[in-house]
Design a protein around this motif. Structure first.
Motif, mmCIF file in Angstrom:
data_model
loop_
_atom_site.group_PDB
_atom_site.id
_atom_site.type_symbol
_atom_site.label_atom_id
_atom_site.label_comp_id
_atom_site.label_asym_id
_atom_site.label_seq_id
_atom_site.Cartn_x
_atom_site.Cartn_y
_atom_site.Cartn_z
ATOM 1 N N GLN A 189 48.801 34.518 41.512
ATOM 2 C CA GLN A 189 48.053 33.358 41.944
ATOM 3 C C GLN A 189 46.626 33.768 42.297
ATOM 4 O O GLN A 189 46.347 34.944 42.508
ATOM 5 N N GLU A 190 45.755 32.782 42.359
ATOM 6 C CA GLU A 190 44.362 33.063 42.681
ATOM 7 C C GLU A 190 44.247 33.504 44.145
ATOM 8 O O GLU A 190 44.790 32.853 45.036
ATOM 9 N N GLN A 191 43.537 34.581 44.359
ATOM 10 C CA GLN A 191 43.318 35.024 45.719
ATOM 11 C C GLN A 191 42.113 35.952 45.782
ATOM 12 O O GLN A 191 41.693 36.525 44.770
ATOM 13 N N VAL A 192 41.566 36.062 47.003
ATOM 14 C CA VAL A 192 40.531 37.046 47.277
ATOM 15 C C VAL A 192 40.993 37.834 48.486
ATOM 16 O O VAL A 192 41.387 37.244 49.500
ATOM 17 N N VAL A 193 40.982 39.142 48.346
ATOM 18 C CA VAL A 193 41.496 40.023 49.388
ATOM 19 C C VAL A 193 40.352 40.856 49.944
ATOM 20 O O VAL A 193 39.655 41.555 49.194
ATOM 21 N N GLN A 194 40.177 40.775 51.242
ATOM 22 C CA GLN A 194 39.061 41.463 51.886
ATOM 23 C C GLN A 194 39.495 42.796 52.485
ATOM 24 O O GLN A 194 40.684 43.032 52.756
ATOM 25 N N SER A 195 38.500 43.643 52.715
ATOM 26 C CA SER A 195 38.736 44.945 53.324
ATOM 27 C C SER A 195 39.040 44.789 54.814
ATOM 28 O O SER A 195 38.895 43.707 55.386
ATOM 29 N N CYS B 141 35.461 42.300 48.852
ATOM 30 C CA CYS B 141 36.228 41.083 48.578
ATOM 31 C C CYS B 141 36.697 41.163 47.135
ATOM 32 O O CYS B 141 35.896 40.988 46.210
ATOM 33 N N LYS B 142 37.983 41.453 46.932
ATOM 34 C CA LYS B 142 38.508 41.651 45.586
ATOM 35 C C LYS B 142 39.206 40.400 45.095
ATOM 36 O O LYS B 142 40.126 39.887 45.745
ATOM 37 N N ALA B 143 38.761 39.901 43.957
ATOM 38 C CA ALA B 143 39.304 38.680 43.379
ATOM 39 C C ALA B 143 40.413 39.003 42.387
ATOM 40 O O ALA B 143 40.350 40.000 41.669
ATOM 41 N N SER B 144 41.416 38.145 42.352
ATOM 42 C CA SER B 144 42.466 38.277 41.350
ATOM 43 C C SER B 144 43.027 36.907 41.013
ATOM 44 O O SER B 144 42.903 35.963 41.795
ATOM 45 N N GLY B 145 43.605 36.806 39.834
ATOM 46 C CA GLY B 145 44.218 35.555 39.417
ATOM 47 C C GLY B 145 43.267 34.565 38.781
ATOM 48 O O GLY B 145 43.680 33.463 38.394
ATOM 49 N N TYR B 146 41.993 34.919 38.682
ATOM 50 C CA TYR B 146 41.018 34.052 38.021
ATOM 51 C C TYR B 146 39.905 34.937 37.473
ATOM 52 O O TYR B 146 39.809 36.123 37.791
ATOM 53 N N SER C 261 32.822 27.218 42.548
ATOM 54 C CA SER C 261 32.655 27.120 41.100
ATOM 55 C C SER C 261 31.188 26.896 40.737
ATOM 56 O O SER C 261 30.385 26.465 41.566
ATOM 57 N N PHE C 262 30.844 27.177 39.503
ATOM 58 C CA PHE C 262 29.491 26.887 39.028
ATOM 59 C C PHE C 262 29.248 25.381 38.914
ATOM 60 O O PHE C 262 28.111 24.941 38.789
ATOM 61 N N TYR C 263 30.343 24.589 38.966
ATOM 62 C CA TYR C 263 30.226 23.172 38.667
ATOM 63 C C TYR C 263 30.469 22.262 39.867
ATOM 64 O O TYR C 263 30.465 21.045 39.717
ATOM 65 N N TYR C 264 30.718 22.838 41.013
ATOM 66 C CA TYR C 264 30.865 22.017 42.198
ATOM 67 C C TYR C 264 30.333 22.760 43.414
ATOM 68 O O TYR C 264 29.835 23.874 43.283
ATOM 69 N N TRP C 265 30.338 22.094 44.536
ATOM 70 C CA TRP C 265 29.622 22.587 45.697
ATOM 71 C C TRP C 265 30.510 22.579 46.929
ATOM 72 O O TRP C 265 30.170 22.031 47.977
ATOM 73 N N TYR C 266 31.682 23.210 46.814
ATOM 74 C CA TYR C 266 32.534 23.375 47.978
ATOM 75 C C TYR C 266 33.318 24.673 47.830
ATOM 76 O O TYR C 266 33.464 25.215 46.740
ATOM 77 N N PHE C 267 33.812 25.161 48.967
ATOM 78 C CA PHE C 267 34.500 26.436 49.022
ATOM 79 C C PHE C 267 36.000 26.186 48.866
ATOM 80 O O PHE C 267 36.634 25.658 49.779
ATOM 81 N N ASP C 268 36.555 26.561 47.719
ATOM 82 C CA ASP C 268 37.942 26.195 47.469
ATOM 83 C C ASP C 268 38.933 27.343 47.645
ATOM 84 O O ASP C 268 40.139 27.113 47.635
ATOM 85 N N LEU C 269 38.447 28.553 47.804
ATOM 86 C CA LEU C 269 39.320 29.705 47.968
ATOM 87 C C LEU C 269 38.652 30.671 48.932
ATOM 88 O O LEU C 269 37.537 31.122 48.688
ATOM 89 N N TRP C 270 39.357 30.976 50.013
ATOM 90 C CA TRP C 270 38.800 31.820 51.070
ATOM 91 C C TRP C 270 39.603 33.104 51.224
ATOM 92 O O TRP C 270 40.835 33.100 51.065
ATOM 93 N N GLY C 271 38.918 34.178 51.571
ATOM 94 C CA GLY C 271 39.611 35.373 52.012
ATOM 95 C C GLY C 271 40.112 35.184 53.431
ATOM 96 O O GLY C 271 39.782 34.205 54.100
ATOM 97 N N ARG C 272 40.900 36.137 53.904
ATOM 98 C CA ARG C 272 41.466 36.043 55.253
ATOM 99 C C ARG C 272 40.476 36.470 56.330
ATOM 100 O O ARG C 272 40.742 36.295 57.520
#
Lengths: 119, 111
Positions: A1-7, A22-27, A100-111
C-alpha cells in the motif's frame, strides 16, 4: 500500500543540523511533491516547504529560507529535509506529506519524526 | 503569512452537530477554493477529511462536511461521536510563493 516512512527521533544540540528522511513506497515517487510540515509540542501545524522529486525544484517558507534544505534521491524514493543552526524552539515533530501535481491537499502523511534540540 | 484563525476549542454532546470555523484573508481562503481540513488524534499524524472546500476523500464519513463563505471556511461534524474527539486543522493554498497556510487548530471535545 502507499506509505511514507520517516526516520527515527533525533536529539541535537543548539547550533547543530538535523537531516530527516522520508521513504516513499507503493506509488511513483516522482509523480508527487513531497512537503514538510512541523508541529511544536502542543502547537499547530506549520508548513515548511516542498520538493518536486522530478527535477528537484524546491520552494521554502520564508521563515525557513537559509536554514532548510530539501533534497531527494530518486533511486531509493526518499526525500530529505535538513535544518541547520538548530535552536531550542525548533523542537518539534516533523512530518513529510505528499501532494499530487494536480491538486492542493496533503493526502498521505508520514508518522512524524521528533527532533529535540537541547543543550 | 499569518496562520488562519480558528477558535481554540469547541464541544458538543454525542449526536449533536458542531461547526468549526477557519478565517483567512482575500489572499488565501477568500481567493482559492483550495481549503482542506485535517483531523489529528493525540500522537498521530494528521488525516485528510475534506479537500477543495467541500469534497470528501473515499473512506471519510459523510458526517463531515465543508463549506466556505468569503474569507471563512467551515467544517461541520454531524451526529457527533466519541471518536470525533481530536484536533482539527484547516489549510488553504495561498499562491505560489507562500504555498500553504494552516489554521491555528480547534480542539473538539465530546461531552
Amino acid at each position: 500500500q502507499e506509505q511514507v516512512v520517516q526516520s527515527g527521533a533525533e536529539v541535537k544540540k543548539p547550533g547543530a543540523s538535523v537531516k530527516v528522511s522520508c521513504k516513499a513506497s507503493g506509488y511513483t515517487f516522482t509523480d508527487y511533491y513531497m512537503h514538510w510540515v512541523r508541529q511544536a509540542p502542543g502547537q499547530g501545524l506549520e508548513w515548511m516547504g516542498y520538493i518536486n522529486p522530478h527535477g528537484g525544484r524546491t520552494n521554502y517558507a520564508q521563515k525557513f529560507q537559509g536554514r532548510v534544505t530539501m533534497t531527494r534521491d530518486t533511486s531509493i524514493s526518499t526525500a530529505y529535509m535538513e535544518l541547520s543552526r538548530l535552536r531550542p524552539d525548533d523542537t518539534a515533530v516533523y512530518y513529510c506529506a505528499r501532494v499530487s501535481f494536480y491538486y492542493w491537499y496533503f493526502d498521505l502523511w508520514g508518522r512524524g519524526t521528533l527532533v529535540t534540540v537541547s543543550s | 503569512q499569518s496562520a488562519l484563525t480558528q477558535f481554540a476549542s469547541v464541544s458538543g454532546s454525542p449526536g449533536q452537530s458542531i461547526t468549526i470555523s477557519c478565517t483567512g484573508t482575500s489572499s488565501d481562503v477568500g481567493y482559492y477554493d483550495l481549503v482542506s481540513w485535517y483531523q489529528q488524534h493525540p500522537g498521530k499524524a494528521p488525516k485528510l477529511l475534506i479537500y477543495e472546500v467541500s469534497k470528501r476523500p473515499s473512506g471519510v464519513s459523510n458526517r463531515f462536511s465543508g463549506s466556505k463563505s468569503g474569507n471563512t471556511a467551515s467544517l461541520t461534524i454531524s451526529g457527533l461521536q466519541a471518536e470525533d474527539e481530536a484536533d482539527y486543522y484547516c489549510c488553504s493554498y495561498a499562491g505560489s510563493v507562500t504555498d500553504y497556510v494552516f489554521g491555528t487548530g480547534t480542539k473538539v471535545t465530546v461531552l
